[in-house]
Design an enzyme around this catalytic site. Sequence first.
Site, PDB file in Angstrom:
ATOM      1  N   ASP A  62       0.831  -1.475  -0.125  1.00  0.00           N
ATOM      2  CA  ASP A  62      -0.328   0.022  -0.265  1.00  0.00           C
ATOM      3  C   ASP A  62       0.779   1.407   0.104  1.00  0.00           C
ATOM      4  O   ASP A  62       0.145   1.828  -0.426  1.00  0.00           O
ATOM      5  CB  ASP A  62      -1.233  -0.317   0.972  1.00  0.00           C
ATOM      6  CG  ASP A  62      -2.327  -0.202   1.131  1.00  0.00           C
ATOM      7  OD1 ASP A  62      -2.898   0.179   0.565  1.00  0.00           O
ATOM      8  OD2 ASP A  62      -3.251  -0.956   2.089  1.00  0.00           O
ATOM      9  N   GLU A  97      -5.557   7.524  -0.113  1.00  0.00           N
ATOM     10  CA  GLU A  97      -5.768   6.679   1.085  1.00  0.00           C
ATOM     11  C   GLU A  97      -5.425   7.002   1.972  1.00  0.00           C
ATOM     12  O   GLU A  97      -5.322   6.899   3.920  1.00  0.00           O
ATOM     13  CB  GLU A  97      -6.285   5.313   0.880  1.00  0.00           C
ATOM     14  CG  GLU A  97      -7.122   4.703   1.481  1.00  0.00           C
ATOM     15  CD  GLU A  97      -7.972   3.614   1.698  1.00  0.00           C
ATOM     16  OE1 GLU A  97      -7.314   3.200   0.339  1.00  0.00           O
ATOM     17  OE2 GLU A  97      -8.569   2.743   2.623  1.00  0.00           O
ATOM     18  N   ASP A 100      -6.407   5.360  -4.855  1.00  0.00           N
ATOM     19  CA  ASP A 100      -5.980   4.107  -3.930  1.00  0.00           C
ATOM     20  C   ASP A 100      -4.988   3.347  -4.271  1.00  0.00           C
ATOM     21  O   ASP A 100      -5.043   2.302  -5.360  1.00  0.00           O
ATOM     22  CB  ASP A 100      -7.196   3.640  -4.186  1.00  0.00           C
ATOM     23  CG  ASP A 100      -7.077   2.610  -2.855  1.00  0.00           C
ATOM     24  OD1 ASP A 100      -6.757   2.410  -2.260  1.00  0.00           O
ATOM     25  OD2 ASP A 100      -9.387   1.895  -2.396  1.00  0.00           O
ATOM     26  N   THR A 160      -7.578  -4.890  -0.643  1.00  0.00           N
ATOM     27  CA  THR A 160      -6.662  -5.360   0.208  1.00  0.00           C
ATOM     28  C   THR A 160      -7.275  -7.204   0.474  1.00  0.00           C
ATOM     29  O   THR A 160      -5.679  -7.267   1.124  1.00  0.00           O
ATOM     30  CB  THR A 160      -6.582  -4.658   1.863  1.00  0.00           C
ATOM     31  OG1 THR A 160      -8.012  -4.396   2.510  1.00  0.00           O
ATOM     32  CG2 THR A 160      -6.146  -3.109   1.041  1.00  0.00           C
ATOM     33  N   HIS A 192     -18.955  -5.099   2.641  1.00  0.00           N
ATOM     34  CA  HIS A 192     -19.219  -4.456   1.764  1.00  0.00           C
ATOM     35  C   HIS A 192     -19.861  -4.083   0.831  1.00  0.00           C
ATOM     36  O   HIS A 192     -20.327  -2.768   0.701  1.00  0.00           O
ATOM     37  CB  HIS A 192     -17.879  -3.851   1.723  1.00  0.00           C
ATOM     38  CG  HIS A 192     -16.695  -3.940   1.878  1.00  0.00           C
ATOM     39  ND1 HIS A 192     -15.554  -4.484   1.615  1.00  0.00           N
ATOM     40  CD2 HIS A 192     -16.405  -3.799   3.262  1.00  0.00           C
ATOM     41  CE1 HIS A 192     -14.290  -4.189   2.613  1.00  0.00           C
ATOM     42  NE2 HIS A 192     -14.973  -3.772   3.050  1.00  0.00           N
ATOM     43  N   SER A 194     -12.722  -5.030  -4.827  1.00  0.00           N
ATOM     44  CA  SER A 194     -11.919  -4.257  -5.963  1.00  0.00           C
ATOM     45  C   SER A 194     -12.729  -3.898  -6.500  1.00  0.00           C
ATOM     46  O   SER A 194     -13.879  -4.238  -7.225  1.00  0.00           O
ATOM     47  CB  SER A 194      -9.887  -4.169  -5.993  1.00  0.00           C
ATOM     48  OG  SER A 194     -10.660  -5.316  -7.289  1.00  0.00           O
ATOM     49  N   LYS A 218     -14.259  -5.365 -10.510  1.00  0.00           N
ATOM     50  CA  LYS A 218     -16.338  -4.759 -10.884  1.00  0.00           C
ATOM     51  C   LYS A 218     -16.535  -4.047 -12.606  1.00  0.00           C
ATOM     52  O   LYS A 218     -16.943  -4.392 -12.498  1.00  0.00           O
ATOM     53  CB  LYS A 218     -16.724  -5.064  -9.662  1.00  0.00           C
ATOM     54  CG  LYS A 218     -16.371  -6.027  -8.611  1.00  0.00           C
ATOM     55  CD  LYS A 218     -17.291  -5.761  -7.230  1.00  0.00           C
ATOM     56  CE  LYS A 218     -16.849  -4.631  -6.583  1.00  0.00           C
ATOM     57  NZ  LYS A 218     -15.576  -5.544  -5.478  1.00  0.00           N
ATOM     58  N   ARG A 270     -23.359  -2.190  -5.075  1.00  0.00           N
ATOM     59  CA  ARG A 270     -23.030  -1.832  -4.115  1.00  0.00           C
ATOM     60  C   ARG A 270     -24.165  -1.290  -3.336  1.00  0.00           C
ATOM     61  O   ARG A 270     -24.222  -0.944  -3.074  1.00  0.00           O
ATOM     62  CB  ARG A 270     -21.660  -1.370  -4.321  1.00  0.00           C
ATOM     63  CG  ARG A 270     -21.180  -0.870  -3.228  1.00  0.00           C
ATOM     64  CD  ARG A 270     -19.734  -0.210  -3.179  1.00  0.00           C
ATOM     65  NE  ARG A 270     -18.538   0.128  -2.944  1.00  0.00           N
ATOM     66  CZ  ARG A 270     -17.818  -1.451  -2.621  1.00  0.00           C
ATOM     67  NH1 ARG A 270     -17.678  -2.434  -3.664  1.00  0.00           N
ATOM     68  NH2 ARG A 270     -17.170  -0.869  -1.189  1.00  0.00           N
ATOM     69  N   ASP A 309     -11.873   5.224  -4.603  1.00  0.00           N
ATOM     70  CA  ASP A 309     -12.965   3.463  -4.206  1.00  0.00           C
ATOM     71  C   ASP A 309     -14.111   3.200  -5.165  1.00  0.00           C
ATOM     72  O   ASP A 309     -14.395   2.442  -5.783  1.00  0.00           O
ATOM     73  CB  ASP A 309     -13.822   3.181  -2.882  1.00  0.00           C
ATOM     74  CG  ASP A 309     -12.931   2.698  -2.518  1.00  0.00           C
ATOM     75  OD1 ASP A 309     -11.704   2.394  -2.565  1.00  0.00           O
ATOM     76  OD2 ASP A 309     -13.271   2.811  -0.367  1.00  0.00           O
TER      77      ASP A 309
HETATM   78  P1  AMP Z   1     -14.424  -4.296  -2.552  1.00  0.00           P
HETATM   79  O1  AMP Z   1     -13.287  -4.464  -2.727  1.00  0.00           O
HETATM   80  O2  AMP Z   1     -15.930  -3.730  -3.587  1.00  0.00           O
HETATM   81  O3  AMP Z   1     -15.332  -5.067  -1.050  1.00  0.00           O
HETATM   82  O4  AMP Z   1     -14.923  -2.604  -1.567  1.00  0.00           O
HETATM   83  C1  AMP Z   1     -12.944  -2.273  -1.154  1.00  0.00           C
HETATM   84  C2  AMP Z   1     -13.684  -1.092   0.053  1.00  0.00           C
HETATM   85  O5  AMP Z   1     -14.777  -1.623   0.422  1.00  0.00           O
HETATM   86  C3  AMP Z   1     -12.510  -0.757  -0.173  1.00  0.00           C
HETATM   87  O6  AMP Z   1     -11.582  -0.026  -0.347  1.00  0.00           O
HETATM   88  C4  AMP Z   1     -13.117   0.057   1.754  1.00  0.00           C
HETATM   89  O7  AMP Z   1     -13.045   1.459   1.446  1.00  0.00           O
HETATM   90  C5  AMP Z   1     -14.397   0.457   1.523  1.00  0.00           C
HETATM   91  N1  AMP Z   1     -15.410  -0.433   2.436  1.00  0.00           N
HETATM   92  C6  AMP Z   1     -15.549  -0.557   3.633  1.00  0.00           C
HETATM   93  N2  AMP Z   1     -16.366  -0.383   4.584  1.00  0.00           N
HETATM   94  C7  AMP Z   1     -17.228  -0.368   3.647  1.00  0.00           C
HETATM   95  C8  AMP Z   1     -18.766  -0.758   4.144  1.00  0.00           C
HETATM   96  N3  AMP Z   1     -19.084  -0.995   5.255  1.00  0.00           N
HETATM   97  N4  AMP Z   1     -19.931  -0.301   3.170  1.00  0.00           N
HETATM   98  C9  AMP Z   1     -18.986  -0.700   1.768  1.00  0.00           C
HETATM   99  N5  AMP Z   1     -17.174  -0.344   1.253  1.00  0.00           N
HETATM  100  C10 AMP Z   1     -16.589  -0.345   2.714  1.00  0.00           C
HETATM  101 MG    MG Z   2     -10.312   0.784  -1.824  1.00  0.00          MG
END
Ligand code: AMP
Ligand code: MG
Length: 331
Positions: free
Chosen positions: A46, A69, A124, A129, A217, A241, A244, A258, A271
């Site tokens: 990162d 970030e 980002d 991660t 998420h 990430s 998608k 989402r 993001d």
């Molecule tokens: P994903 O890879 O789609 O699961 O998204 C990763 C991103 O989700 C990370 O970079 C976070 O910034 C973000 N994230 C963290 N917590 C949440 C949440 N509660 N709802 C939506 N996105 C989130």
């Molecule tokens: Mg992110």
Amino acid sequence: MAYQQERRVAVRAVLRACQLCETVRAALVLAETLAKKDKSPVTVADFGAQAVIAHDLIGAFPDDPIVGEEDAGDLRTERGAAIKDKVIQQVNALITDIGEDKVLAAIDSCTSAGGAAGRYWTLDPIDGTKGFLRGQQYAVALALIKDGVPVLGVLGCPNLPVEARRPDGARGCLFVAARGEGAMMRSLADATESPITVADIADPARASFCESVEAGHSAHDLAAQVADRLGVRVPPYRIDSQAKYAAVARGDASIYLRLPTLAGYQENIWDHAAGYVVVTEAGGRVSDVHGNPLDFSLGRTLRNNVGIVATNGKLHAQVMAAVHAVLSLAP
Ligand code: AMP
Ligand code: MG
């Protein structure tokens, strides 16, 4: 072509950051003793990726702020010293003339507040991660925003199959799009770019949708209800990430849902900004769950938006109707 120099610098920077991330990840795979819950490899990658990209941006566009970030606060503490040494070692493998001060300054240069006026970059360094640690999908995401509107997006996806129908074939793709000029894809290994477009599907029964791997998420249960209403027959394509957005942009899937899991959660601009440009330039549409356009002009988060719905465009109205029906029934 607009933003030619920005595009060239951003693509090169993202390629270098992808290389750094893959080097760290390869070491992670080899280190048998390393528990997957250990966050340190992702931390090294990162910070390292952010340093490389910020260094390149500062060199080419010294007046452009960066909204990123990470900051180097933790690396400056005693506790962070070991990680800091590894970050500097990784960055030095790509940029020879850079010492500790410059690496930390580059990382610390990404604290801009964003906003509605002027231009700035949003970064980002490793989006997804958790996918990175699982050996699955992650993305290096960089976008240029001008007067609140993302105008250039670059997404490096080091572990994404070059061809979706050959999941065991070559991996590593880069997506790049400038506003008004279409979206392109190349492999990390070969600079030849090809145009990409969203899937030409108007019947939701033929659609597939992608969502986060992490149920925290994006609400998997609500997405399943949306898919049911639409008559989608295939199971969700779950990847971490902004890969998608890439999947929708090149037609591997035609919907990205989402759906909020947490009332009041504000999505971060880094993001979504790069993925937003790539999908819209490939012919798709992006809104929030209410159908409102994403508002990148409000600072570091999309505080006026709730969740994300991206589609190939043709399906957007039908998907929005299903999302609306499901969310208004949700407790
Ligand atoms: P994903 O890879 O789609 O699961 O998204 C990763 C991103 O989700 C990370 O970079 C976070 O910034 C973000 N994230 C963290 N917590 C949440 C949440 N509660 N709802 C939506 N996105 C989130
Ligand atoms: Mg992110």
